[in-house]
Scaffold this active site. Structure first.
Site, mmCIF file in Angstrom:
data_model
loop_
_atom_site.group_PDB
_atom_site.id
_atom_site.type_symbol
_atom_site.label_atom_id
_atom_site.label_comp_id
_atom_site.label_asym_id
_atom_site.label_seq_id
_atom_site.Cartn_x
_atom_site.Cartn_y
_atom_site.Cartn_z
ATOM 1 N N LYS A 80 48.123 53.517 41.287
ATOM 2 C CA LYS A 80 46.761 53.002 41.041
ATOM 3 C C LYS A 80 45.742 54.046 41.478
ATOM 4 O O LYS A 80 45.963 54.771 42.464
ATOM 5 C CB LYS A 80 46.582 51.694 41.820
ATOM 6 C CG LYS A 80 45.305 50.929 41.511
ATOM 7 C CD LYS A 80 45.289 49.603 42.275
ATOM 8 C CE LYS A 80 44.024 48.803 42.069
ATOM 9 N NZ LYS A 80 44.021 47.534 42.837
ATOM 10 N N SER A 155 42.421 43.532 40.164
ATOM 11 C CA SER A 155 41.894 44.794 39.723
ATOM 12 C C SER A 155 42.959 45.771 39.183
ATOM 13 O O SER A 155 42.628 46.696 38.458
ATOM 14 C CB SER A 155 41.174 45.483 40.882
ATOM 15 O OG SER A 155 42.070 45.738 41.945
ATOM 16 N N SER A 179 45.071 41.451 43.661
ATOM 17 C CA SER A 179 45.044 42.476 42.615
ATOM 18 C C SER A 179 46.385 43.068 42.221
ATOM 19 O O SER A 179 46.477 43.838 41.265
ATOM 20 C CB SER A 179 44.115 43.613 43.014
ATOM 21 O OG SER A 179 42.792 43.196 42.858
HETATM 22 N N1 GLN Z 1 39.994 39.780 42.241
HETATM 23 C C1 GLN Z 1 39.735 39.911 43.633
HETATM 24 C C2 GLN Z 1 38.373 40.505 43.849
HETATM 25 O O1 GLN Z 1 37.729 40.770 42.920
HETATM 26 C C3 GLN Z 1 40.819 40.670 44.297
HETATM 27 C C4 GLN Z 1 40.629 42.115 44.234
HETATM 28 C C5 GLN Z 1 41.733 42.881 44.889
HETATM 29 O O2 GLN Z 1 42.736 42.300 45.327
HETATM 30 N N2 GLN Z 1 41.534 44.162 45.017
HETATM 31 O O3 GLN Z 1 37.967 40.706 44.936
#
Ligand code: GLN
Length: 501
Positions: A80, A155, A179
């Site tokens: 990532k 994400s 994410s």
């Molecule tokens: N979707 C969650 C957020 O927007 C989780 C993001 C993540 O785990 N990096 O914060």
């Protein structure tokens, strides 16, 4: 597409050892597939053809001389775009860092290199890991390989889509609120968030440091366990790093293999994680899984975790609060692409305003404002303080739950992959996607998503949550879910995708 690309990392490692394929051949096959599909899918932001092939060649040469190699040497991997890799653009999906090449390797990248895994490149993500759809990436969204009109989750949509569409056998993701797991659920991939501290965060661009955790994105539970074996361990560079464990997670993931009788296993069903807000299709898959577990003799225990109702709210105070502080470094001086103010005097302040105003996207700005507000003197107790109390309650509810059962299971995501644009203009609708994944981050416990079945022809994930430090237990139960699961749920119908492209 070459059939070899559909093999798991474990199978590929065996083939490499047996000399049935070379790492250069395998890595080249991945790169060819990336070159073919990525212009459309946008799963990778940067592809390191030369670097990956050089690493692969070195593995092949060492193998030819009979040198002893790590178990997975030669199996390529994707990373990532928020994990620093020396000399390789690491942007966090943001214009703020476009073109930035870190001068050092993150600990996980060091470990991948030690394990001799050729690194294919960096994968797309919502800007600074804020989002559930990759629509917030400054470099365009990643498409879901199952249906290119739908989001791949976020994400870490890039890593999930890359693994799902067979561009890479496995990948690394990061999980602050889901994410790794939510993209896993909506792309039919396995995604695991280890116990907080099990994997070093050194060199992971920080979002919310008390919640962030790096973990595996794979197509099988065994691969996820093996990848965590590779990246975990104590790291003096990370003050929250846990001591080394000598448990072999891959062994644990295979412990229940073929076990049909589940008598003696206690599986908790959380009341608050399977009712309102979850779509019927997702609940059908989940309930079918529960029925099968019961039929095989597992004891299903009803659990109530009342604090979970407030977990989402608490997360969206704590996470922006920490992010607002962590992202202060992107000011055009310490980090970030500097923008000179277009008019008026050039001072440090006007330059920082211009830089942050132009280079951060809307969602990042929203969270910085939210976090700064939550931390401001007059509101600290009402917002941040209360959220921390909820966090403690979530931890306590989980402690009570785990005194009654071995693991908890729930749907990972309340719906299947939604369409692009459906939620991108409505922050609340987007935030609700994390409803099932956030409690594990708040409590620091391990949790993972396993593809379990299909709804509307799209994958549905089941989440396994285990007590802190019991990652081994998580993997062994996850393998049970994997065995029961509808096999198609983990097999992206990539032929249709190829036609669609
Ligand atoms: N979707 C969650 C957020 O927007 C989780 C993001 C993540 O785990 N990096 O914060």
């Amino acid at each position: 597409m070459k059939e070899i690309l559909k093999k798991s990392a474990l199978e590929l490692a065996q083939m490499l050892r047996a000399g049935e394929i070379s790492s250069v051949e395998l890595t080249q096959a991945c790169l060819d597939n990336i070159d073919r599909l990525n212009p459309k899918l946008n799963a990778f932001l940067y592809v390191d053809h030369e670097g990956a092939l050089a690493q692969a060649k070195a593995v092949d040469e060492d193998r030819a001389t009979g040198k002893e190699l790590p178990m997975f040497a030669g199996v390529p991997i994707a990373v990532k775009d928020n994990m620093c890799q020396r000399g390789i653009p690491t942007t966090c999906g943001s214009q703020m860092l476009a073109g930035w090449k870190p001068p050092y390797d993150s600990t996980v990248v060091v470990k991948l290199k030690e394990a001799r895994l050729p690194i294919l490149g960096h994968t797309n993500m919502d800007e600074f890991a804020m989002g559930s759809s990759t629509e917030h990436s400054a470099f365009g969204p990643t498409l879901n390989p199952w249906d290119t009109e739908r989001i791949p989750g976020g994400s870490g949509g890039g890593s999930a889509a890359a693994v799902s569409a067979y561009l890479a056998p496995w990948a690394l993701g990061s999980d602050t609120g889901g994410s790794i797991r939510q993209p896993g659920a909506v792309t039919g991939t396995v995604g695991a968030k280890p116990t907080y501290g099990a994997v070093s965060r050194y060199g992971l661009v920080a979002m919310a440091s008390s919640l962030d955790q790096i973990g595996p994105v794979t197509r099988t539970v065994a691969d996820a366990a093996a990848l965590q074996d590779i990246i975990d361990g104590y790291d003096p560079h990370d003050s929250t790093s846990l001591p080394d464990s000598d448990i072999d997670l891959l062994d644990e993931a295979q412990k229940f293999s073929g076990k049909k009788d589940l008598a003696g296993l206690r599986i908790g069903l959380v009341d608050q994680m399977r009712g309102e807000g979850y779509s019927e299709g997702v609940l059908n898959v989940f309930n079918a899984m529960v029925d099968e577990l019961r039929q095989r003799g597992a004891e299903l225990v009803e659990i109530s975790c009342p604090s979970f109702e407030f977990a989402l709210g608490a997360y969206y105070l704590i996470m922006p609060a920490e992010a607002s502080s962590n992202l202060a470094r992107f000011d055009g001086v310490r980090y970030g692409n500097r923008v000179e103010p277009k008019e008026g005097p050039v001072t440090a302040e006007t330059m920082m305003c211009a830089t942050r105003g132009e280079k951060f996207g809307t969602e990042v700005k929203r969270r910085i404002i939210l976090g700064t507000h939550a931390l401001s003197a007059g509101y600290f107790d009402a917002y941040y303080g209360s959220a921390q109390k909820v966090r403690t309650l979530v931890q306590r509810d989980l402690e009570v739950a785990f005194s009654q059962c071995d693991v908890l299971i729930s749907p990972t995501s309340p719906t299947v992959a939604f369409r692009f644009g459906e939620k991108s203009n409505d922050p609340m609708a987007m935030y609700v996607n994390d409803i099932a994944t956030i409690p594990a981050n708040l409590a620091g416990v391990p949790a993972m998503s396993i593809p379990a079945g299909l709804s509307e022809g799209l994958p549905v994930g089941v989440q396994v949550i285990a007590p802190a430090h019991e990652d081994a237990r998580m993997y062994s139960f996850a393998s049970i879910i994997e065995e029961i699961a509808v096999e198609e749920a983990a097999k992206c119908p990539v032929e249709a995708l190829e036609e669609a492209l």
